[in-house]
Structures are given as C-alpha cells and as structure tokens.
Design a protein around this motif. Structure first.
Motif, mmCIF file in Angstrom:
data_model
loop_
_atom_site.group_PDB
_atom_site.id
_atom_site.type_symbol
_atom_site.label_atom_id
_atom_site.label_comp_id
_atom_site.label_asym_id
_atom_site.label_seq_id
_atom_site.Cartn_x
_atom_site.Cartn_y
_atom_site.Cartn_z
ATOM 1 N N GLY A 274 -49.305 -134.899 -26.867
ATOM 2 C CA GLY A 274 -50.253 -135.784 -27.538
ATOM 3 C C GLY A 274 -51.126 -136.542 -26.566
ATOM 4 O O GLY A 274 -50.936 -136.493 -25.349
ATOM 5 N N GLY A 275 -52.105 -137.250 -27.121
ATOM 6 C CA GLY A 275 -53.040 -138.017 -26.312
ATOM 7 C C GLY A 275 -52.610 -139.461 -26.147
ATOM 8 O O GLY A 275 -51.921 -140.020 -27.002
ATOM 9 N N VAL A 276 -53.042 -140.048 -25.023
ATOM 10 C CA VAL A 276 -52.741 -141.448 -24.733
ATOM 11 C C VAL A 276 -54.043 -142.181 -24.435
ATOM 12 O O VAL A 276 -54.805 -141.758 -23.556
ATOM 13 N N ASN A 277 -54.312 -143.251 -25.198
ATOM 14 C CA ASN A 277 -55.456 -144.103 -24.891
ATOM 15 C C ASN A 277 -54.974 -145.543 -24.705
ATOM 16 O O ASN A 277 -53.766 -145.811 -24.693
ATOM 17 N N PHE A 278 -55.914 -146.468 -24.572
ATOM 18 C CA PHE A 278 -55.552 -147.863 -24.323
ATOM 19 C C PHE A 278 -54.706 -148.427 -25.464
ATOM 20 O O PHE A 278 -53.719 -149.125 -25.239
ATOM 21 N N ALA A 279 -55.079 -148.112 -26.711
ATOM 22 C CA ALA A 279 -54.338 -148.609 -27.877
ATOM 23 C C ALA A 279 -52.899 -148.090 -27.867
ATOM 24 O O ALA A 279 -51.965 -148.819 -28.210
ATOM 25 N N THR A 280 -52.716 -146.835 -27.464
ATOM 26 C CA THR A 280 -51.359 -146.257 -27.382
ATOM 27 C C THR A 280 -50.482 -147.088 -26.456
ATOM 28 O O THR A 280 -49.342 -147.432 -26.800
ATOM 29 N N CYS A 281 -51.018 -147.425 -25.284
ATOM 30 C CA CYS A 281 -50.251 -148.214 -24.300
ATOM 31 C C CYS A 281 -49.913 -149.595 -24.840
ATOM 32 O O CYS A 281 -48.781 -150.080 -24.668
ATOM 33 N N VAL A 282 -50.892 -150.240 -25.485
ATOM 34 C CA VAL A 282 -50.670 -151.589 -26.026
ATOM 35 C C VAL A 282 -49.589 -151.565 -27.100
ATOM 36 O O VAL A 282 -48.681 -152.406 -27.110
ATOM 37 N N PHE A 283 -49.661 -150.595 -28.008
ATOM 38 C CA PHE A 283 -48.684 -150.520 -29.098
ATOM 39 C C PHE A 283 -47.278 -150.211 -28.570
ATOM 40 O O PHE A 283 -46.293 -150.782 -29.053
ATOM 41 N N ILE A 284 -47.172 -149.316 -27.588
ATOM 42 C CA ILE A 284 -45.848 -148.997 -27.031
ATOM 43 C C ILE A 284 -45.264 -150.205 -26.318
ATOM 44 O O ILE A 284 -44.106 -150.582 -26.533
ATOM 45 N N PHE A 285 -46.079 -150.829 -25.451
ATOM 46 C CA PHE A 285 -45.610 -152.023 -24.745
ATOM 47 C C PHE A 285 -45.234 -153.125 -25.726
ATOM 48 O O PHE A 285 -44.176 -153.756 -25.607
ATOM 49 N N GLY A 286 -46.100 -153.353 -26.714
ATOM 50 C CA GLY A 286 -45.844 -154.406 -27.694
ATOM 51 C C GLY A 286 -44.602 -154.145 -28.521
ATOM 52 O O GLY A 286 -43.790 -155.042 -28.751
#
Length: 272
Positions: free
Chosen positions: A87-99
């Motif tokens: 799958g793809g990873v963008n800025f929102a992906t990182c924020v949601f995973i971290f959050g």
C-alpha cells in the motif's frame, strides 16, 4: 467580506460547527483525564492553556493544510512486501499511525496504573505526578493528532479559510466552557474515568483504521490502500464508533445502578 455572507457559506459553517462538536468529544475527554495528572492547584490553568495553545496550533495546521494539501496528500512511499504489507504511505498515514499508537499506549498505561494501585486514596494523592508544562505539551500534541482527522473532514466540506478558522475557534471556546465540568464529573464518578479510557482505546483503533485508507482516498486509487497479510485495513465507520460508545455508556450506567442496588440490599440484610 460580502463574498463570505452567502447561504452556501452559512450552511457550510453550521455543518462545520456540528462536525467540530462531534469530533471534539473524544478530545475533550482526553483533556479532562490527562489534566488530572498535573498538580491539583494547576489543573484548571493546565486545561485552559492546553486548549488555547492547541486551538492556535490547529488553526496553523489548517492554514498549512489549505496551502499544501496537494503535496501532503501524494504518497511519498509505496510498501511492496507482497503478502505481508502493501500500500501507499503519505503524510496523513504517518499522522494516523503515530496518533493511534500514542493514544492506545496512553489509555493502556492509565488502565494499567488503575489496576496496580493498592489504595484509592493513594492514587488520588498521586494525581500531581507530572509537571504542569509536561501535561500541557501532551494535551497540545494529542489535540493536534485529533485535529488532523477533523481538519481533513472540514476541508471536505469547504476550503474557505475564514469559515474553517471560525468553526475551530468556536469548538475551542466550547471546550474551555465544558472542560472543568467534565473533569469535576469524572472526579465524582471515577468509574466513568475507566469508561473514558476505554473510549480512548477505541479512538486509537479508529485512527489506525483511518491510516489504512489515507493514501488511497487522497490519490483516489483503491490499490494504494494498506493491506496486512493480504487483508485490507478498513476504517471503522463513525456510526459503528458512536454505537460502541453508546453501548459502553449504557453498560456502565446499568452496572453502576445494579451495584448500588446490591450494596443497598446487603446493608439492609446486615442490619437485620
């Protein structure tokens, strides 16, 4: 200014206010719980400055998102571990995973603390274990994590910055008004603090689910959805989330009433 005073913008503003109110509930719950970790004398100021700083930074985040939404939405990395993780990873992906991980960790840590205390009084006197500024920073960081979801949802309604900023300011004022009342309620009804932590746990799971579709939605390409061991990561619907919250609240209310009834019957039986 006249361009803002239209029926369409008024309707969008009402929708934004409703959206901020709905999405802000879990945020307010976290603020009320976390502020109790600060020294007792500073808890009210912690809630005030935590919310004020968080709202200010949310507006900054909103402005950044409006200006850079194209750059932030494009996937910058493609996971290609076939059969394991794709799958793809963008800025929102990182924020949601971290959050999601951060919120789950916080909830589990606090639940574990409640299970390990020997005396309730000792726990109450130990509430001020964190410095005021440390708690404020935690509130601000977590607020920004929660904000990302609401900002993205708000941008789906309109990209008129003044309307978005006004709705965020109103939600901040509402949190300032309600935060002390919610905290007092949790202090008097400590069983609901446990309920609140489990709701936060669900919120963390919701954010992890949102991470699975963030890049796919931004690029309008279903193939970019995250898949773990071949299974697509699908976000929990808002209906399912709020239904789960309602069920938890109803169970807690029924259980509390049943416990009070049992205790009353036991006291009556002991006197006889």
């Amino acid at each position: 200014m006249a361009d803002l005073l239209t029926i369409e913008n008024l309707g969008n503003l009402l929708m934004l206010i409703f959206l901020q109110a709905v999405l802000g509930f879990d945020n307010l719950l976290y603020i009320s719980i976390e502020s109790q970790r600060a020294p007792v004398a500073q808890q009210r100021s912690v809630r005030f400055w935590g919310i004020v700083l968080a709202v200010a930074l949310r507006i900054v985040l909103l402005f950044t998102m409006v200006e850079l939404i194209g750059l932030l939405s494009e996937p910058f990395f493609i996971l290609d571990f076939e059969g394991i993780l794709t799958g793809g990873v963008n800025f929102a992906t990182c924020v949601f995973i971290f959050g999601g991980i951060f919120i789950i960790h916080t909830a589990v840590q606090e639940i574990g603390h409640m299970l390990t205390i020997e005396k309730l009084d000792a726990d109450l006197s130990d509430k001020g274990g964190k410095s005021a500024w440390k708690v404020i920073m935690l509130i601000v960081i977590t607020n920004l994590i929660f904000s990302f979801d609401s900002v993205l949802s708000a941008l789906a309604i309109t990209d008129v910055f003044p309307l978005l900023a006004f709705a965020i300011i109103l939600s901040g004022l509402a949190m300032l008004v309600l935060a002390d009342g919610v905290t007092r309620f949790l202090e008097k009804n400590r069983m609901y603090e446990v309920l609140g932590l489990f709701i936060l746990l669900i919120v963390g799971v919701v954010l992890l689910g949102e991470a699975g579709q963030a890049a796919a939605h931004a690029a309008h390409d279903p193939e970019l959805a995250l898949r773990v061991f071949g299974y697509e990561v699908v976000p929990m619907s808002k209906t399912t989330f709020y239904f789960s919250v309602v069920v938890l609240v109803v169970v807690e209310i029924i259980q509390s009433g049943y416990t009070r009834k049992l205790n009353t019957e036991r006291r009556t039986g002991a006197r006889h």
